[in-house]
Write an enzyme that holds these catalytic residues in place. Structure first.
Site, short mmCIF file in Angstrom:
data_model
loop_
_atom_site.label_atom_id
_atom_site.label_comp_id
_atom_site.label_asym_id
_atom_site.label_seq_id
_atom_site.Cartn_x
_atom_site.Cartn_y
_atom_site.Cartn_z
N HIS A 1 0.84 -1.21 0.00
CA HIS A 1 0.00 0.00 0.00
C HIS A 1 0.87 1.25 0.00
O HIS A 1 0.67 2.18 -0.80
CB HIS A 1 -0.90 -0.02 1.24
CG HIS A 1 -1.77 1.19 1.40
ND1 HIS A 1 -3.12 1.18 1.16
CD2 HIS A 1 -1.47 2.45 1.82
CE1 HIS A 1 -3.62 2.39 1.39
NE2 HIS A 1 -2.64 3.17 1.81
N GLU A 2 1.86 1.29 0.88
CA GLU A 2 2.71 2.48 1.01
C GLU A 2 3.66 2.63 -0.18
O GLU A 2 3.92 3.74 -0.63
CB GLU A 2 3.50 2.41 2.32
CG GLU A 2 2.65 2.41 3.57
CD GLU A 2 1.70 3.59 3.62
OE1 GLU A 2 2.12 4.72 3.30
OE2 GLU A 2 0.52 3.39 3.96
N HIS B 1 1.85 4.36 -2.95
CA HIS B 1 1.81 5.81 -2.76
C HIS B 1 3.11 6.46 -3.23
O HIS B 1 3.10 7.45 -3.98
CB HIS B 1 1.60 6.15 -1.28
CG HIS B 1 0.19 5.98 -0.80
ND1 HIS B 1 -0.90 6.45 -1.50
CD2 HIS B 1 -0.29 5.43 0.34
CE1 HIS B 1 -2.00 6.17 -0.82
NE2 HIS B 1 -1.66 5.55 0.29
#
Length: 244
Positions: free
Chosen positions: A26-27, A30
Site C-alpha cells: 500500500h505504502e 503511494h
C-alpha cells in the site's frame, strides 16, 4: 474483529504476515505514484523500500492486528513538485487502496483453491487461511482508507477537489487525527468487551455480527463489515464460476 483467530498461534503469524504485506505494498504504491507525478521525496526518504520497518506506525499497526483495518506511517510528499498538483494528489491518494483491492481480488481464488485441496493435505488449510486473511484485510483496508478523515486517503481525495481554504479541509487537518483515534478506541473497547467481531476460524468463512445490537454502536466496524462482506461476496461468486 480478528480476536477469535488469536487462540491459534499459526493464525496469529498468518495475520501478522498478511498485515505486513498489505501495508508495505500500500505504502510503496503511494511512493511510486508520487515519483511518477514528479515528486521524489518519498524515494529519497526510503519509502520505496520493501522493508516493513520504514513504513511502521505503532497505532495503525495495532489497529490492523486487532481490528483488521488501520494505517501505516504517512508517505511524505511535496505537492509543489507535482507536474499537475490536483491530479497528483488524487492519483497518489487512490494508489494505495487500488493496490489493496487488487490484492484482495487475486488472493480470493487462492484461498478458495487451497480450501478445496485441504482434504488432500491438511497443510493446505494454512495457505487457505493466509490468502483468506489477505482478502479480508485488504478489502477492509480499502474501505477504511477511503473514509474522508485526515490523514486517510479518503481525505486526500476530497482535498484534491477542493481549495486549501475549504472549511471541511481545514477542520480535518486540525481535528481529523483525534476523530480517528476516538473511533479506533471506541471500536477496540467494544471489540474487547462486547465481542463485536465473530469470525469462523475455517478458511474463507466469515460470519458477520450484524444481528448483534452492539455492532450498530461500533461505527467503524459496522461501516467496514457491511461493505467488506458485500465485496467479498462478489469476489467469491466471480471466482466460484471458475474454481469448482
Amino acid at each position: 474483529m480478528l480476536f477469535n483467530f488469536f487462540s491459534d498461534p499459526v493464525n496469529i503469524i498468518l495475520v501478522i504476515m498478511a498485515v505486513i504485506v498489505s501495508i508495505v505494498l500500500h505504502e510503496i504504491a503511494h511512493a511510486y505514484i508520487a515519483l511518477k507525478n514528479g515528486d521524489d521525496t518519498a524515494k529519497r526518504m526510503g519509502r520505496l523500500s520493501f522493508n516493513p520497518l520504514v513504513h511502521f506506525e505503532p497505532t495503525g499497526f495495532l489497529m490492523m492486528i486487532l481490528l483488521g483495518f488501520g494505517f501505516a506511517k504517512p508517505v511524505p510528499i511535496n505537492v509543489s513538485r507535482f507536474k499537475r498538483k490536483r491530479f497528483g494528489i488524487f492519483t497518489v491518494a487512490i494508489a494505495g487502496v487500488s493496490v489493496n483491492l487488487i490484492l484482495a481480488f487475486i488472493s480470493m481464488p487462492f484461498a478458495m483453491l487451497f480450501d478445496n485441496l485441504a482434504s488432500q493435505w491438511a497443510g493446505n488449510i494454512v495457505f487457505a487461511n493466509f490468502f483468506w486473511f489477505m482478502t479480508l484485510i485488504n478489502v477492509s483496508l480499502f474501505f477504511f482508507n477511503l473514509i474522508p478523515i485526515f490523514p486517510l486517503d479518503g481525505f486526500r481525495v476530497i482535498e484534491s477537489f477542493t481549495k486549501d481554504s475549504n472549511p471541511f479541509v481545514q477542520f480535518m487537518r486540525r481535528r481529523g487525527i483525534f476523530i480517528l483515534l476516538g473511533l479506533f478506541l471506541w471500536s477496540m473497547v467494544l471489540g474487547i468487551f462486547l465481542n463485536t467481531g465473530n469470525f469462523n476460524t475455517n478458511a474463507i468463512t466469515v460470519t458477520s455480527p450484524m444481528g448483534t445490537p452492539v455492532i450498530y454502536l461500533d461505527f467503524l466496524s459496522f461501516y467496514i463489515i457491511m461493505l467488506r462482506d458485500s465485496v467479498i461476496w462478489v469476489f467469491q461468486n466471480f471466482w466460484g464460476l471458475i474454481i469448482r
